[in-house]
Design an enzyme around this catalytic site. Structure first.
Site, mmCIF file in Angstrom:
data_model
loop_
_atom_site.group_PDB
_atom_site.id
_atom_site.type_symbol
_atom_site.label_atom_id
_atom_site.label_comp_id
_atom_site.label_asym_id
_atom_site.label_seq_id
_atom_site.Cartn_x
_atom_site.Cartn_y
_atom_site.Cartn_z
ATOM 1 N N TYR A 166 94.082 30.061 -25.035
ATOM 2 C CA TYR A 166 94.889 29.078 -25.772
ATOM 3 C C TYR A 166 95.579 29.692 -26.983
ATOM 4 O O TYR A 166 96.673 29.267 -27.352
ATOM 5 C CB TYR A 166 94.058 27.840 -26.132
ATOM 6 N N ASN A 210 102.549 18.000 -21.082
ATOM 7 C CA ASN A 210 102.659 19.314 -21.719
ATOM 8 C C ASN A 210 101.910 19.355 -23.038
ATOM 9 O O ASN A 210 101.850 18.367 -23.768
ATOM 10 C CB ASN A 210 104.126 19.667 -21.947
ATOM 11 N N HIS A 266 97.729 15.014 -22.321
ATOM 12 C CA HIS A 266 96.810 16.151 -22.176
ATOM 13 C C HIS A 266 96.595 16.893 -23.500
ATOM 14 O O HIS A 266 96.221 18.066 -23.500
ATOM 15 C CB HIS A 266 97.315 17.114 -21.095
HETATM 16 P P1 NAD Z 1 102.829 22.209 -12.560
HETATM 17 O O1 NAD Z 1 102.903 23.621 -13.001
HETATM 18 O O2 NAD Z 1 101.758 21.797 -11.642
HETATM 19 O O3 NAD Z 1 104.218 21.831 -11.882
HETATM 20 C C1 NAD Z 1 105.430 22.177 -12.471
HETATM 21 C C2 NAD Z 1 106.557 21.544 -11.666
HETATM 22 O O4 NAD Z 1 107.766 21.874 -12.314
HETATM 23 C C3 NAD Z 1 106.650 22.040 -10.219
HETATM 24 O O5 NAD Z 1 106.851 20.919 -9.376
HETATM 25 C C4 NAD Z 1 107.909 22.933 -10.243
HETATM 26 O O6 NAD Z 1 108.650 22.860 -9.038
HETATM 27 C C5 NAD Z 1 108.705 22.299 -11.371
HETATM 28 N N1 NAD Z 1 109.625 23.239 -12.040
HETATM 29 C C6 NAD Z 1 109.486 24.566 -12.267
HETATM 30 N N2 NAD Z 1 110.561 25.042 -12.930
HETATM 31 C C7 NAD Z 1 111.381 23.982 -13.140
HETATM 32 C C8 NAD Z 1 112.664 23.822 -13.757
HETATM 33 N N3 NAD Z 1 113.304 24.858 -14.313
HETATM 34 N N4 NAD Z 1 113.216 22.580 -13.773
HETATM 35 C C9 NAD Z 1 112.596 21.517 -13.206
HETATM 36 N N5 NAD Z 1 111.396 21.612 -12.604
HETATM 37 C C10 NAD Z 1 110.792 22.826 -12.579
HETATM 38 O O7 NAD Z 1 102.809 21.340 -13.888
HETATM 39 P P2 NAD Z 1 102.354 19.840 -14.195
HETATM 40 O O8 NAD Z 1 102.662 18.959 -13.047
HETATM 41 O O9 NAD Z 1 102.858 19.545 -15.551
HETATM 42 O O10 NAD Z 1 100.760 19.911 -14.277
HETATM 43 C C11 NAD Z 1 100.182 21.001 -14.821
HETATM 44 C C12 NAD Z 1 99.191 20.860 -15.941
HETATM 45 O O11 NAD Z 1 99.294 22.086 -16.673
HETATM 46 C C13 NAD Z 1 99.410 19.811 -16.943
HETATM 47 O O12 NAD Z 1 98.198 19.194 -17.079
HETATM 48 C C14 NAD Z 1 99.752 20.511 -18.276
HETATM 49 O O13 NAD Z 1 98.914 20.051 -19.311
HETATM 50 C C15 NAD Z 1 99.460 21.945 -18.054
HETATM 51 N N6 NAD Z 1 100.541 22.880 -18.464
HETATM 52 C C16 NAD Z 1 101.299 22.646 -19.580
HETATM 53 C C17 NAD Z 1 102.329 23.526 -19.948
HETATM 54 C C18 NAD Z 1 103.144 23.239 -21.210
HETATM 55 O O14 NAD Z 1 102.679 22.547 -22.093
HETATM 56 N N7 NAD Z 1 104.384 23.771 -21.351
HETATM 57 C C19 NAD Z 1 102.605 24.628 -19.154
HETATM 58 C C20 NAD Z 1 101.802 24.858 -18.008
HETATM 59 C C21 NAD Z 1 100.780 23.962 -17.676
#
Ligand code: NAD
Ligand code: ZN
Length: 231
Positions: free
Chosen positions: A53, A89, A106
């Site tokens: 983290y 996110n 989250h």
């Molecule tokens: P996920 O990684 O499971 O899915 C991401 C989705 O975004 C996929 O369907 C993918 O096709 C799509 N994607 C990728 N690039 C894209 C773009 N440029 N434009 C549009 N769509 C795009 O993520 P999730 O469904 O949010 O679940 C994952 C878990 O991971 C959450 O619980 C979250 O808390 C955590 N997470 C958070 C972050 C962050 O805060 N930025 C990053 C990674 C994971």
């Protein structure tokens, strides 16, 4: 005026340089979920979890909001009805783009949480093992993020919003993490029009009435422009 409820996922921050869950070569792909995103993993190896983290917090601190975050903030200020923003996110890019009232279901990398008394405070850039709680003084500080097996935040508020939604959009989320993946069904049950905006069709794409595919920085501003033209 119509009430809009929007759920965002890691995909909306991908073009800001923050890796999604399943990105090849991303931070997540070097670690097993059970090790870095569960209470059991933290109990087993808190140093590893803090390192993970800390790295994500460092990366998020320099990331900038992109055109998709900005378009949603614009929608919130220009839409005559309510626009509720729910995010999975843990970054703060919606807020950095000027969004109001973001429901972080989250949690947020910017926060620290006491594992004993639930007190919350602002996380230092680097959290250490045995981070002391400013309220109860127990060395039980952890990132204020919701791990697998824990209950997401704001669920009562979120369900109340979904039950009154006229339009529900899921943006950049894979639909593989519950309960967020079921929001579309709750919204549809309440009579909302449902839209999936994602890079590719997600695993729950049949649940949506409308779909828009492509990178979020292109699809989201167009969707927002289309909506604002209906006013
Ligand atoms: P996920 O990684 O499971 O899915 C991401 C989705 O975004 C996929 O369907 C993918 O096709 C799509 N994607 C990728 N690039 C894209 C773009 N440029 N434009 C549009 N769509 C795009 O993520 P999730 O469904 O949010 O679940 C994952 C878990 O991971 C959450 O619980 C979250 O808390 C955590 N997470 C958070 C972050 C962050 O805060 N930025 C990053 C990674 C994971
Ligand atoms: Zn405490």
């Amino acid at each position: 005026m119509k009430k809009i409820v929007i759920l965002t996922g890691a995909g909306i921050s991908a073009e800001s340089g923050l890796g999604t869950f399943r990105d090849e070569g991303g931070l997540w792909s070097h670690h097993r979920l059970e090790d870095v995103a569960t209470p059991e993993g933290f109990a087993r190896d808190p140093a590893l979890v803090h390192r993970f983290y800390n790295a994500r917090r460092e990366q998020a601190a320099t990331a900038l909001p992109n055109a998709a975050h900005q378009a949603l903030a614009r929608l919130q200020t220009s839409w005559p009805g309510e626009v509720i923003l729910i995010t999975q996110n843990v970054d703060s890019l919606h807020e950095a783009a000027g969004a109001q009232m973001v429901l972080h279901m989250h949690g947020n990398l910017a926060g620290a949480l006491c594992g004993v008394c639930d007190h919350r405070w602002t996380s230092p850039p680097q959290m250490q093992v045995g981070e002391t709680c400013p309220r109860c003084s127990v060395p039980a500080g952890r990132p204020d993020v919701v791990w697998f097996g824990e209950i997401p935040y704001h669920m009562d508020t979120i369900y109340a919003h979904l039950s009154k939604a006229d339009l529900f959009a899921a943006i950049g989320t894979s639909g593989q993490v519950y309960p967020a993946a079921a929001f579309v069904q709750q919204a549809a049950f309440a009579g909302a029009h449902t839209v999936e905006i994602n890079l590719d069709p997600s695993s729950i794409v049949p649940d949506f009435e409308e779909t828009r595919f492509g990178p979020a920085t292109q699809t989201v501003p167009v969707w927002v422009k289309d909506l604002l033209q209906t006013i």
